[in-house]
Each structure stands twice: as C-alpha cells, then as structure tokens.
Design a protein around this motif. Structure first.
Motif, mmCIF file in Angstrom:
data_model
loop_
_atom_site.group_PDB
_atom_site.id
_atom_site.type_symbol
_atom_site.label_atom_id
_atom_site.label_comp_id
_atom_site.label_asym_id
_atom_site.label_seq_id
_atom_site.Cartn_x
_atom_site.Cartn_y
_atom_site.Cartn_z
ATOM 1 N N MET A 165 16.926 -7.053 0.483
ATOM 2 C CA MET A 165 16.132 -5.942 1.127
ATOM 3 C C MET A 165 16.939 -4.632 0.863
ATOM 4 S SD MET A 165 14.352 -5.779 4.913
ATOM 5 C CE MET A 165 16.080 -5.379 5.683
ATOM 6 N N ASP A 166 18.220 -4.710 1.159
ATOM 7 C CA ASP A 166 18.774 -3.201 0.905
ATOM 8 C C ASP A 166 18.829 -2.829 -0.594
ATOM 9 O OD1 ASP A 166 19.290 -3.266 3.751
ATOM 10 O OD2 ASP A 166 21.426 -4.101 3.678
ATOM 11 N N ALA A 167 19.100 -4.007 -1.072
ATOM 12 C CA ALA A 167 18.953 -3.423 -2.730
ATOM 13 C C ALA A 167 17.606 -3.025 -3.140
ATOM 14 C CB ALA A 167 19.307 -4.966 -3.414
ATOM 15 N N ALA A 168 16.674 -3.481 -2.666
ATOM 16 C CA ALA A 168 15.211 -3.144 -3.048
ATOM 17 C C ALA A 168 14.961 -1.735 -2.209
ATOM 18 C CB ALA A 168 14.070 -4.062 -2.374
ATOM 19 N N LEU A 169 15.745 -1.364 -1.161
ATOM 20 C CA LEU A 169 15.413 -0.059 -0.504
ATOM 21 C C LEU A 169 16.394 0.849 -1.215
ATOM 22 C CD1 LEU A 169 15.577 -0.876 3.295
ATOM 23 C CD2 LEU A 169 13.598 -0.256 1.806
ATOM 24 N N ALA A 170 17.296 0.416 -1.565
ATOM 25 C CA ALA A 170 18.306 1.338 -2.496
ATOM 26 C C ALA A 170 17.660 1.755 -3.863
ATOM 27 C CB ALA A 170 19.675 0.905 -2.765
ATOM 28 N N ALA A 171 16.955 0.683 -4.624
ATOM 29 C CA ALA A 171 16.112 1.033 -5.712
ATOM 30 C C ALA A 171 14.983 2.116 -5.609
ATOM 31 C CB ALA A 171 15.697 -0.165 -6.172
ATOM 32 N N ALA A 172 14.354 1.791 -4.304
ATOM 33 C CA ALA A 172 13.249 2.851 -4.206
ATOM 34 C C ALA A 172 13.764 4.090 -3.802
ATOM 35 C CB ALA A 172 12.563 2.235 -2.882
ATOM 36 N N ASP A 192 0.650 -1.170 -0.051
ATOM 37 C CA ASP A 192 -0.128 -0.185 -0.097
ATOM 38 C C ASP A 192 0.960 1.238 -0.053
ATOM 39 O OD1 ASP A 192 -2.255 -1.679 -0.065
ATOM 40 O OD2 ASP A 192 -2.578 -1.251 2.108
ATOM 41 N N CYS A 193 2.053 1.069 0.509
ATOM 42 C CA CYS A 193 3.268 2.300 0.444
ATOM 43 C C CYS A 193 3.934 2.384 -0.591
ATOM 44 C CB CYS A 193 4.064 2.244 1.617
ATOM 45 S SG CYS A 193 3.043 2.581 3.212
ATOM 46 N N GLY A 194 3.746 1.322 -1.762
ATOM 47 C CA GLY A 194 4.441 1.513 -2.984
ATOM 48 C C GLY A 194 5.829 0.364 -2.973
ATOM 49 N N TYR A 195 5.826 -0.264 -1.843
ATOM 50 C CA TYR A 195 7.136 -1.054 -1.625
ATOM 51 C C TYR A 195 7.022 -2.254 -2.450
ATOM 52 C CZ TYR A 195 9.334 2.286 1.264
ATOM 53 O OH TYR A 195 10.034 3.680 1.806
ATOM 54 N N PRO A 196 8.083 -2.823 -2.829
ATOM 55 C CA PRO A 196 7.861 -4.702 -3.393
ATOM 56 C C PRO A 196 8.173 -5.278 -2.321
ATOM 57 C CG PRO A 196 10.195 -3.468 -3.850
ATOM 58 C CD PRO A 196 9.343 -2.355 -3.148
ATOM 59 N N GLU A 197 8.098 -6.649 -2.506
ATOM 60 C CA GLU A 197 8.685 -7.331 -1.433
ATOM 61 C C GLU A 197 9.917 -7.269 -0.902
ATOM 62 O OE1 GLU A 197 8.185 -12.221 -0.501
ATOM 63 O OE2 GLU A 197 7.544 -11.533 -2.215
ATOM 64 N N LEU A 198 9.810 -7.038 0.685
ATOM 65 C CA LEU A 198 11.033 -6.790 1.517
ATOM 66 C C LEU A 198 11.206 -8.042 2.538
ATOM 67 C CD1 LEU A 198 10.557 -2.995 2.011
ATOM 68 C CD2 LEU A 198 12.125 -4.019 0.505
ATOM 69 N N ASP A 199 12.088 -8.961 2.362
ATOM 70 C CA ASP A 199 12.267 -10.073 3.122
ATOM 71 C C ASP A 199 13.422 -9.752 3.991
ATOM 72 O OD1 ASP A 199 12.414 -12.386 4.207
ATOM 73 O OD2 ASP A 199 12.870 -13.509 2.441
ATOM 74 N N ALA A 200 13.284 -9.570 5.157
ATOM 75 C CA ALA A 200 14.404 -9.557 6.200
ATOM 76 C C ALA A 200 15.425 -10.639 6.337
ATOM 77 C CB ALA A 200 13.859 -9.258 7.789
ATOM 78 N N ALA A 201 14.862 -11.890 5.885
ATOM 79 C CA ALA A 201 15.669 -13.151 5.977
ATOM 80 C C ALA A 201 16.628 -12.857 4.781
ATOM 81 C CB ALA A 201 14.814 -14.350 5.471
#
Length: 334
Positions: free
Chosen positions: A62-69, A48-57
C-alpha cells in the motif's frame, strides 16, 4: 536576464489543476470510505479517485502504491509548471529523508536500499554515491551543507536523534530559501505556517516530557511567524502564556488545545489541529483563479490525502471505530 514569471503564465496549469481537483478525496468521499460495508465498495470509491487497489492487509504494498501515486503527481505537474521551484518545495523533503536513511544504514552497516524514496530533487542512487565518495559539489547547496553537518554530528555524538534534528533544521531552511527565491508570498506563507506548526508541536511535546528550554532551543526552527525566543519564554514558564502567545495568530485554537494537553488532555487532538491549521491556510488557494497558489494548494492537498488514506485504510483494517478514525483525519481544502 530571465523574464519574470507572471501569474498569467500559470493559466494553463491552473485550468488543469481545477479539473484534477475533481478526483481529490473530498470529505464526502472519506465518509463514504468510512461507511463502506465491503472491501469491494472501498476499492470502487478509490478507483473513481484514480487509485489502484490499496490493501491495508499489505501495508508495504500500500505504501509503495501511494508513493507511486505521489511520484506520478509531482512528475505530471513538473512538466507544466513555469517555475520548477514550486515542485522542489514538495520534493526536497525526500532528499532529507534519504540522507537520514543512508546515514543510519551506514552506522548500522546495513543496506539502505529498501528505505530510499526516489522522489527528491536528487536521484537516490546519485545522492548515495555522493555521500559515499564525499563529492557533494553537485548537490543543492543546502543539502550539501546538511550532509556535512549531519555526518559530523553523528560521528561525534553517535546520536541518531541529534542527526535527525540537524537534517530537519536544514530541510526547513532549504524550503524557506526556495520559497523566498520564487518571490511568492503564498508559498512563503505555506512554509512559514508549517514551521510555526512544527515549533508549537515541539514545544508541547518537550514540556510534556519534562524537558527544559535549553533542550527546546536545540530543536526549534527559524523562519516562522512566532520567533523561537518567544516560544522559549513559554517553555521557561513551564507552559505559562502559551495561549496568549498564539492568540493573535491562526494557531489560537490549536494553542488552547495544547494548553489543555499540558494539563493531561489528549495530545492526538492537539497534533491534528496543528496539521489542520496548515490545511486552513491552503484553503485560500481555492479563491485564486490562476497563479502559483492553485498549484501549491493542490500539491499540498494531495500530500494530506495520502496521509488520510493511510490512516483511514489502516484503521478500517484494524477494526477501529469509524469515529476514532474520523477524529484522526487531517483537514484538507476540499
């Protein structure tokens, strides 16, 4: 001579930002993430906040996805900002991060590729080549000077910590110069409050480590509301006068927490309060209908959000008590 940019030139992007703020991770949404009973529920909130799947495992993914955002946000708003220097203030720290990574990799004879972040003003590959060849003329002037000094320090001392200190100092100088050049009091205040927070944090850390004021002198930054000499005087008094020095400033409660930390109190609470003061300053952007303040405030809020998401998701993944996670989350303006 270029026409001076006016607040009204930000009407369109300010309206866009007001709409984009609806997807920010509010305190209510963070509480929902903390209370979520399943990974699926977490992903629904993030979607709902526009993020892709973020997996703490998988922290690396996850860091790559946050960097892309982060990169998408900077790129998106750069297209509509009347003055690109407001975006540069948020991009330039990645230039300095990349310089650190390249210099450390050279010292260890390894490849820095996996550590580089292509979100600065200078493409990472271009920066790497400029440092390899020594041809620094095409880099931003402060960055070029930083590379030169950091290389000299590393070659002379072989101390990567001193090299990092040099680059951090140049980073704040660069940020301060960019803010000054825009003529924006709000942006300059944002940089100033970050410098004050960094200096206060450093003062308390160095006192807790038993370091003297001569050590501190080498790691303080210029450009804050509180002059380095005043901070050094507190260090010379082994923390005496800390609360009094910051009492007239927005750091009053933070300095009081710092004084308690010097007596053995929790350092985590103090460091969180340092960051929260910066968030409180940015909250002023909410009351500005248009201009550069909403742009600066939104970009900074996103930076805080990425930090909070990582703390929250990694904490959940590690099974940390929600109250402990909650105590570590940084304040945002939403």
């Amino acid at each position: 001579m270029a026409n001076r940019i006016k607040d009204t030139d930000y009407l369109v992007i300010s309206a866009r930002i007001k709409a984009m703020e609806s997807t920010l991770l509010t305190r209510e949404r963070m509480e929902q993430l903390l209370d979520a009973r399943s990974g699926e529920e977490v992903q629904k909130i993030l979607q709902d906040c526009g993020y892709p799947e973020l997996d703490a495992a998988d922290p690396e993914a996850m860091d790559a996805a946050l960097a892309a955002a982060r990169e998408a946000t900077l790129s998106d708003l750069a297209d509509g900002a009347p003055d690109p220097r407001y975006i540069d203030v948020f991009k330039l720290k990645y230039d300095y991060h990349n310089v650190k990574a390249i210099l450390k990799a050279e010292a260890m004879d390894t490849d820095p590729g996996h550590m580089l972040m292509d979100m600065g003003r200078v493409p990472a590959a271009e920066l790497r080549e400029a440092m390899r060849s020594g041809e620094l003329d095409n880099l931003p002037p402060f960055l070029a000077s930083a590379v030169t000094e950091a290389k000299e320090v590393l070659q002379t001392t072989r101390d990567p910590q001193l090299c990092d200190i040099v680059l951090d100092r140049w980073s704040y100088k660069d940020m301060d110069a960019v803010a000054e050049a825009t003529g924006s009091a709000f942006l300059h205040g944002y940089v100033q409050v970050q410098i004050d927070a960094a200096n206060l944090r450093t003062l308390v850390r160095t006192l807790r480590m038993g370091k003297n004021e001569e050590f501190l002198r080498g790691v303080l930054f210029e450009g804050g509301e509180i002059a380095p000499d005043a901070v050094l005087a507190v260090s010379a008094a082994r923390g005496g006068g800390l609360a009094e020095l910051y009492a007239p400033t927005r750091f009053q409660a933070t300095a009081e927490s710092g004084a308690r930390a010097l007596q053995g109190g929790p350092l985590t609470e103090f460091e969180k309060l340092c960051d929260d003061v910066v968030g409180d300053y940015l909250a002023g952007a909410l009351f500005v209908p248009f201009g550069e303040a909403p742009l600066v405030g939104y970009l900074a809020a996103r930076e805080t959000e990425y930090t909070n998401l990582r703390i929250l998701l990694m904490g959940r993944g590690a099974g940390i008590d929600p109250d402990v996670i909650r105590s570590r989350l940084r304040a945002s303006y939403v």
